[in-house]
Design a protein around this motif. Structure first.
Motif, PDB file in Angstrom:
ATOM      1  N   VAL A  42       0.858  -1.182   0.000  1.00  0.00           N
ATOM      2  CA  VAL A  42       0.000   0.000   0.000  1.00  0.00           C
ATOM      3  C   VAL A  42       0.898   1.237   0.000  1.00  0.00           C
ATOM      4  N   GLU A  43       0.597   2.202  -0.886  1.00  0.00           N
ATOM      5  CA  GLU A  43       1.439   3.391  -0.997  1.00  0.00           C
ATOM      6  C   GLU A  43       0.740   4.616  -0.443  1.00  0.00           C
ATOM      7  N   LEU A  44       1.537   5.588  -0.074  1.00  0.00           N
ATOM      8  CA  LEU A  44       1.033   6.900   0.334  1.00  0.00           C
ATOM      9  C   LEU A  44       1.454   7.879  -0.751  1.00  0.00           C
ATOM     10  N   LYS A  45       0.486   8.333  -1.572  1.00  0.00           N
ATOM     11  CA  LYS A  45       0.832   9.164  -2.721  1.00  0.00           C
ATOM     12  C   LYS A  45      -0.339  10.065  -3.102  1.00  0.00           C
ATOM     13  N   ALA A  46      -0.016  11.125  -3.807  1.00  0.00           N
ATOM     14  CA  ALA A  46      -1.047  12.039  -4.329  1.00  0.00           C
ATOM     15  C   ALA A  46      -1.523  11.514  -5.670  1.00  0.00           C
ATOM     16  N   LEU A  47      -2.833  11.569  -5.895  1.00  0.00           N
ATOM     17  CA  LEU A  47      -3.410  11.110  -7.154  1.00  0.00           C
ATOM     18  C   LEU A  47      -4.036  12.277  -7.899  1.00  0.00           C
ATOM     19  N   ALA A  48      -3.967  12.221  -9.209  1.00  0.00           N
ATOM     20  CA  ALA A  48      -4.578  13.261 -10.049  1.00  0.00           C
ATOM     21  C   ALA A  48      -5.188  12.615 -11.276  1.00  0.00           C
ATOM     22  N   SER A  49      -6.486  12.838 -11.455  1.00  0.00           N
ATOM     23  CA  SER A  49      -7.172  12.338 -12.645  1.00  0.00           C
ATOM     24  C   SER A  49      -7.057  13.384 -13.748  1.00  0.00           C
ATOM     25  N   LYS A  50      -6.870  12.953 -14.972  1.00  0.00           N
ATOM     26  CA  LYS A  50      -6.668  13.916 -16.059  1.00  0.00           C
ATOM     27  C   LYS A  50      -7.190  13.368 -17.376  1.00  0.00           C
ATOM     28  N   VAL A  51      -7.482  14.301 -18.276  1.00  0.00           N
ATOM     29  CA  VAL A  51      -7.857  13.967 -19.646  1.00  0.00           C
ATOM     30  C   VAL A  51      -6.653  14.273 -20.525  1.00  0.00           C
ATOM     31  N   VAL A  52      -6.239  13.309 -21.313  1.00  0.00           N
ATOM     32  CA  VAL A  52      -5.079  13.487 -22.189  1.00  0.00           C
ATOM     33  C   VAL A  52      -5.499  13.184 -23.624  1.00  0.00           C
ATOM     34  N   GLY A  53      -5.144  14.065 -24.533  1.00  0.00           N
ATOM     35  CA  GLY A  53      -5.462  13.855 -25.942  1.00  0.00           C
ATOM     36  C   GLY A  53      -4.586  14.725 -26.824  1.00  0.00           C
ATOM     37  N   ARG A  54      -4.823  14.638 -28.107  1.00  0.00           N
ATOM     38  CA  ARG A  54      -4.062  15.449 -29.061  1.00  0.00           C
ATOM     39  C   ARG A  54      -5.032  16.376 -29.783  1.00  0.00           C
ATOM     40  N   GLY A  55      -4.563  17.599 -30.035  1.00  0.00           N
ATOM     41  CA  GLY A  55      -5.407  18.584 -30.691  1.00  0.00           C
ATOM     42  C   GLY A  55      -4.659  19.359 -31.745  1.00  0.00           C
ATOM     43  N   ASP A  56      -5.410  19.949 -32.662  1.00  0.00           N
ATOM     44  CA  ASP A  56      -4.835  20.767 -33.735  1.00  0.00           C
ATOM     45  C   ASP A  56      -4.862  22.236 -33.344  1.00  0.00           C
ATOM     46  N   THR A  57      -3.819  22.955 -33.696  1.00  0.00           N
ATOM     47  CA  THR A  57      -3.739  24.377 -33.380  1.00  0.00           C
ATOM     48  C   THR A  57      -4.349  25.215 -34.503  1.00  0.00           C
ATOM     49  N   SER A  58      -4.888  26.353 -34.123  1.00  0.00           N
ATOM     50  CA  SER A  58      -5.446  27.303 -35.091  1.00  0.00           C
ATOM     51  C   SER A  58      -5.550  28.647 -34.401  1.00  0.00           C
ATOM     52  N   PHE A  59      -5.896  29.664 -35.170  1.00  0.00           N
ATOM     53  CA  PHE A  59      -6.143  30.976 -34.590  1.00  0.00           C
ATOM     54  C   PHE A  59      -7.644  31.109 -34.381  1.00  0.00           C
ATOM     55  N   ASP A  60      -8.018  31.572 -33.202  1.00  0.00           N
ATOM     56  CA  ASP A  60      -9.395  31.455 -32.725  1.00  0.00           C
ATOM     57  C   ASP A  60     -10.395  32.298 -33.497  1.00  0.00           C
ATOM     58  N   GLY A  61     -11.569  31.709 -33.797  1.00  0.00           N
ATOM     59  CA  GLY A  61     -12.745  32.425 -34.249  1.00  0.00           C
ATOM     60  C   GLY A  61     -12.652  33.152 -35.578  1.00  0.00           C
ATOM     61  N   ALA A  62     -12.550  32.455 -36.685  1.00  0.00           N
ATOM     62  CA  ALA A  62     -12.460  33.098 -37.996  1.00  0.00           C
ATOM     63  C   ALA A  62     -13.773  33.797 -38.352  1.00  0.00           C
ATOM     64  N   VAL A  63     -13.685  35.007 -38.902  1.00  0.00           N
ATOM     65  CA  VAL A  63     -14.860  35.767 -39.334  1.00  0.00           C
ATOM     66  C   VAL A  63     -14.567  36.423 -40.678  1.00  0.00           C
ATOM     67  N   ASN A  64     -15.630  36.657 -41.443  1.00  0.00           N
ATOM     68  CA  ASN A  64     -15.515  37.433 -42.676  1.00  0.00           C
ATOM     69  C   ASN A  64     -15.849  38.888 -42.369  1.00  0.00           C
ATOM     70  N   ILE A  65     -15.049  39.792 -42.867  1.00  0.00           N
ATOM     71  CA  ILE A  65     -15.241  41.223 -42.602  1.00  0.00           C
ATOM     72  C   ILE A  65     -15.777  41.896 -43.861  1.00  0.00           C
ATOM     73  N   ARG A  66     -16.925  42.527 -43.714  1.00  0.00           N
ATOM     74  CA  ARG A  66     -17.573  43.242 -44.810  1.00  0.00           C
ATOM     75  C   ARG A  66     -17.631  44.726 -44.496  1.00  0.00           C
ATOM     76  N   VAL A  67     -17.578  45.525 -45.508  1.00  0.00           N
ATOM     77  CA  VAL A  67     -17.721  46.976 -45.357  1.00  0.00           C
ATOM     78  C   VAL A  67     -18.983  47.407 -46.080  1.00  0.00           C
ATOM     79  N   GLU A  68     -19.855  48.121 -45.377  1.00  0.00           N
ATOM     80  CA  GLU A  68     -21.098  48.616 -45.969  1.00  0.00           C
ATOM     81  C   GLU A  68     -20.792  49.906 -46.737  1.00  0.00           C
ATOM     82  N   THR A  69     -20.863  49.829 -48.052  1.00  0.00           N
ATOM     83  CA  THR A  69     -20.485  50.974 -48.895  1.00  0.00           C
ATOM     84  C   THR A  69     -21.682  51.667 -49.537  1.00  0.00           C
ATOM     85  N   SER A  70     -22.885  51.308 -49.102  1.00  0.00           N
ATOM     86  CA  SER A  70     -24.074  51.887 -49.743  1.00  0.00           C
ATOM     87  C   SER A  70     -24.184  53.392 -49.528  1.00  0.00           C
TER      88      SER A  70
END
Length: 432
Positions: free
Chosen positions: A55-83
């Motif tokens: 029997v051991e005396l130790k600290a335990l930590a539950s975790k989620v481990v996975g792999r992810g793809d990097t990107s720049f957050d929140g892509a938007v199209n920018i329009r200019v109202e020229t009317s």
């Protein structure tokens, strides 16, 4: 013929030797003969023994481990109202490059020599705003101006002269002259000024006439002259009110074609749809958040363990671990997406992460310090469904009831139930 005594002795020695040899061979052969029972006993497997771990005396930590793809957050199209433009919407400058950063309060583009200033907000710019305008778009503008340090006066849904002054400051900070009001409005101001001048002149004349009447000998009835002064004063008041109203309406406007509201800024330019000398027609550029994020897929069960704000870490693959935070969790059909944002990045780390696939670790739970822990394989269920472990003590196995806490990395936190005793170093059975 009778054998001699000497010959008889030789025969006797030979017979004795043969007998002794035969006896030795018999004993040796007998020692090699094994009964079927003895043979079965010798070839049977050894008696099973317990496999134990302490029997051991130790600290335990539950975790989620996975792999992810990097990107720049929140892509938007920018329009200019020229009317609102009276001339073709020709791009004349400030065309951004892919990878550059769009900053709030700065020109994102120039059209017909005028800036298109980027501001953070959720409502699109759909009309020209000017003194007298009212509505939620005015409120958004004033909130934005106030946040940027340009005092719009009372932050409400009314575009007044304080708002107009704040807009002037916005343009000055961006490096441009403030927009001019419509020519008809300035003409109205000029006409109102002339009316005020005329009304002032008429009032001076009426007062002069009154003073002259007062100086005439025997002149007692001054009602006509006094009435003329009163009328002239009323006319002047009306003229000055009209001038103030004209000036109010001719305050600095905010043309619909010179501001773009984007949900958040700064952002990174991903694609540019226009070029200098070209004409604006729809989307002028697409941009994503300036901050880099990592997105990983998780199943529904894992999703239930996660929430925004949790700490995380990114493994850059070169031994560098970058602290991060779970920014949000989104769902698409039965698939969940966890968006993780690094807290800060050096230029080198940003380059390593760009368009990369990285290991993400998200701690979910942890024990408060060290606890008694056993391998999960040491746990078994009793007849009533309660958990227990088998402890080997003095060659005997004891069943110790336990309460199971956090499980992580193949270990489980255990607490002896009732009066049962379990301490660090006790040998628990994990197999046989």
């Amino acid at each position: 013929m009778t054998a001699s005594p000497k010959s008889r002795r030789r025969v006797l020695v030979g017979v004795s030797a043969v007998a002794a040899l035969s006896l030795g061979v018999g004993v040796a052969a007998g020692s090699r003969i094994t009964s079927p029972e003895d043979a079965a006993a010798k070839t049977a497997p050894p008696k099973a023994s317990q496999i134990t771990v302490p029997v051991e005396l130790k600290a335990l930590a539950s975790k989620v481990v996975g792999r992810g793809d990097t990107s720049f957050d929140g892509a938007v199209n920018i329009r200019v109202e020229t009317s609102g433009l009276t001339t073709p919407a020709v791009v004349t400058g400030k065309v951004p490059t892919v990878g550059s950063t769009l900053k709030e309060g700065k020109a994102l583009l120039e059209i017909t020599g005028r800036p298109v200033i980027g501001l953070a907000g959720v409502l699109p710019m759909y009309r020209t705003l000017s003194p007298g305008s009212k509505g939620p778009d005015v409120l958004q503008l004033e909130q934005t101006l106030d946040r940027l340090g340009f005092d719009p006066g009372t932050v409400d849904s009314k575009y007044d002269l304080d708002t107009a002054n704040a807009v002037e400051q916005l343009y000055e900070a961006a490096g441009y002259d403030a927009p001019e009001p419509d020519e008809r409005l300035t003409q109205t101001v000029d006409a109102a000024k002339k009316n005020v001048d005329q009304a002032k002149n008429a009032l001076r004349q009426a007062r002069r006439a009154l003073n002259q009447a007062k100086a005439m000998p025997g002149k007692k009835d001054l009602s006509v002259e006094q009435g003329a002064v009163s009328d002239a004063q009323d006319n002047l008041d009306d003229a000055e009110t009209a001038l103030a109203d004209a000036r109010f309406k001719a305050g600095t406007p905010l043309p619909v074609s010179e501001v773009v509201f984007v949900k958040s800024l700064p952002r990174r330019v991903d694609d540019v749809k226009v070029e200098r000398g070209g004409t604006v027609n729809g989307v002028v550029m697409s941009a994503s958040g300036a901050s880099l994020v990592v997105t990983l897929k998780v199943d529904a069960q894992t999703h239930e363990r996660l929430k925004a704000g949790m700490t995380a870490s990114l493994d850059l693959g070169d031994g560098t671990i970058v602290p991060a935070t779970v920014r949000r969790i989104t769902r698409n059909a039965d698939q969940y997406y966890v968006v993780v944002a690094p807290k800060s990045l050096t230029a080198h780390q940003l380059e390593l992460l760009r368009d990369a696939n990285v290991r993400v670790t998200i701690p979910v739970k942890s024990t408060n310090g060290k606890v008694l822990a056993v391998p999960v394989a040491a746990l078994s269920a009793g007849p009533d469904g309660s958990s227990r472990v088998e402890v080997l003590r003095d060659g005997k196995v004891e069943l110790i009831p336990v309460t199971v806490g956090l499980s992580a990395d193949g270990y489980a936190q255990v607490t002896p139930a009732g009066d049962a005793k379990l301490v660090q170093g006790d040998q628990v059975v994990v197999g046989r």
